[in-house]
Design a protein around this motif. Structure first.
Motif, PDB file in Angstrom:
ATOM      1  N   SER A   1       0.762   4.014  -2.946  1.00 28.88           N
ATOM      2  CA  SER A   1       0.473   5.395  -2.573  1.00 28.88           C
ATOM      3  C   SER A   1       1.517   6.349  -3.154  1.00 28.88           C
ATOM      4  O   SER A   1       1.174   7.384  -3.721  1.00 28.88           O
ATOM      5  CB  SER A   1       0.433   5.493  -1.046  1.00 28.88           C
ATOM      6  N   HIS A   2       2.776   6.007  -3.020  1.00 28.68           N
ATOM      7  CA  HIS A   2       3.842   6.853  -3.560  1.00 28.68           C
ATOM      8  C   HIS A   2       3.752   6.952  -5.085  1.00 28.68           C
ATOM      9  O   HIS A   2       3.883   8.048  -5.651  1.00 28.68           O
ATOM     10  CB  HIS A   2       5.221   6.327  -3.155  1.00 28.68           C
TER      11      HIS A   2
ATOM     12  N   THR B 127       0.850   9.161  -6.164  1.00 29.12           N
ATOM     13  CA  THR B 127       1.118  10.576  -5.919  1.00 29.12           C
ATOM     14  C   THR B 127       2.087  11.131  -6.959  1.00 29.12           C
ATOM     15  O   THR B 127       1.895  12.247  -7.463  1.00 29.12           O
ATOM     16  CB  THR B 127       1.654  10.781  -4.490  1.00 29.12           C
ATOM     17  N   GLN B 128       3.105  10.374  -7.295  1.00 28.94           N
ATOM     18  CA  GLN B 128       4.057  10.818  -8.319  1.00 28.94           C
ATOM     19  C   GLN B 128       3.362  10.992  -9.665  1.00 28.94           C
ATOM     20  O   GLN B 128       3.570  11.992 -10.360  1.00 28.94           O
ATOM     21  CB  GLN B 128       5.209   9.813  -8.445  1.00 28.94           C
TER      22      GLN B 128
ATOM     23  N   CYS C 164       0.831  -1.212   0.000  1.00 23.67           N
ATOM     24  CA  CYS C 164       0.000   0.000   0.000  1.00 23.67           C
ATOM     25  C   CYS C 164       0.860   1.254   0.000  1.00 23.67           C
ATOM     26  O   CYS C 164       0.542   2.227  -0.698  1.00 23.67           O
ATOM     27  CB  CYS C 164      -0.938   0.000   1.199  1.00 23.67           C
ATOM     28  N   GLU C 165       1.924   1.252   0.744  1.00 21.11           N
ATOM     29  CA  GLU C 165       2.825   2.406   0.781  1.00 21.11           C
ATOM     30  C   GLU C 165       3.422   2.660  -0.602  1.00 21.11           C
ATOM     31  O   GLU C 165       3.482   3.802  -1.067  1.00 21.11           O
ATOM     32  CB  GLU C 165       3.937   2.157   1.815  1.00 21.11           C
ATOM     33  N   SER C 166       3.823   1.606  -1.267  1.00 21.93           N
ATOM     34  CA  SER C 166       4.389   1.734  -2.615  1.00 21.93           C
ATOM     35  C   SER C 166       3.349   2.260  -3.595  1.00 21.93           C
ATOM     36  O   SER C 166       3.633   3.176  -4.379  1.00 21.93           O
ATOM     37  CB  SER C 166       4.915   0.380  -3.083  1.00 21.93           C
TER      38      SER C 166
ATOM     39  N   ARG D 135      -2.027  11.357   0.251  1.00 18.82           N
ATOM     40  CA  ARG D 135      -0.666  11.703   0.688  1.00 18.82           C
ATOM     41  C   ARG D 135      -0.446  13.210   0.665  1.00 18.82           C
ATOM     42  O   ARG D 135       0.316  13.730   1.467  1.00 18.82           O
ATOM     43  CB  ARG D 135       0.365  11.043  -0.216  1.00 18.82           C
ATOM     44  N   ALA D 136      -1.077  13.888  -0.302  1.00 23.02           N
ATOM     45  CA  ALA D 136      -0.855  15.328  -0.443  1.00 23.02           C
ATOM     46  C   ALA D 136      -2.036  15.944  -1.179  1.00 23.02           C
ATOM     47  O   ALA D 136      -2.695  15.284  -1.984  1.00 23.02           O
ATOM     48  CB  ALA D 136       0.423  15.582  -1.240  1.00 23.02           C
TER      49      ALA D 136
ATOM     50  N   ALA E  75      -4.703   9.333  -6.756  1.00 24.29           N
ATOM     51  CA  ALA E  75      -3.860   9.956  -5.729  1.00 24.29           C
ATOM     52  C   ALA E  75      -4.702  10.528  -4.596  1.00 24.29           C
ATOM     53  O   ALA E  75      -4.302  10.450  -3.424  1.00 24.29           O
ATOM     54  CB  ALA E  75      -2.991  11.046  -6.352  1.00 24.29           C
TER      55      ALA E  75
ATOM     56  N   TRP F  19      -5.504   8.056  -1.911  1.00 20.35           N
ATOM     57  CA  TRP F  19      -4.395   7.712  -1.016  1.00 20.35           C
ATOM     58  C   TRP F  19      -4.092   8.841  -0.040  1.00 20.35           C
ATOM     59  O   TRP F  19      -3.473   8.618   0.995  1.00 20.35           O
ATOM     60  CB  TRP F  19      -3.146   7.359  -1.821  1.00 20.35           C
TER      61      TRP F  19
END
Length: 117
Positions: free
Chosen positions: A17-18, A21-22, A13-15, A88-89, A83, A86
């Protein structure tokens, strides 16, 4: 679920998410540039999408609008939505001077902030 499987799921999930976002940073930048520089029938839809991504309570977006834009544009919108889930931002923070630029797009396309209560 055993602890190793839980940890593996967290890493996955962390992967994801990154990566989401990218990809959204690039997609959001493309959409924002279109809303800043172009003037066609699709651009107001892009502006409404960007505004909703910026503040979904103030600016609503009908998901059926995804059907009324070119495939590349709707692909970028879907990348942005991925994104957003997730969280993140805030997407406008992923582009240079995003807050000012997005507020200018909102103004340019005549989108109205709700009246204060």
């Amino acid at each position: 679920m055993n602890p190793d499987a839980i940890f593996a799921e967290i890493v996955l999930c962390e992967s994801r998410s990154h990566l989401a976002t990218q990809a959204a940073a690039l997609a959001f930048a493309r959409l924002l540039k279109l809303a800043e520089e172009r003037d066609s029938g699709q651009i107001p839809r892009i502006a409404r999408f960007l505004a909703a991504a910026y503040n979904g309570e103030a600016f609503k977006f009908d998901l059926f609008e995804l059907r009324a834009v070119d495939v590349a544009i709707s692909d970028d919108m879907l990348i942005c939505l991925d994104a957003l889930r997730w969280a993140r931002a805030d997407l406008h923070t992923l582009v240079p001077d995003g807050d000012r630029r997005l507020r200018a797009v909102i103004d340019r396309w005549g989108l109205q902030w709700p009246a204060s209560s």
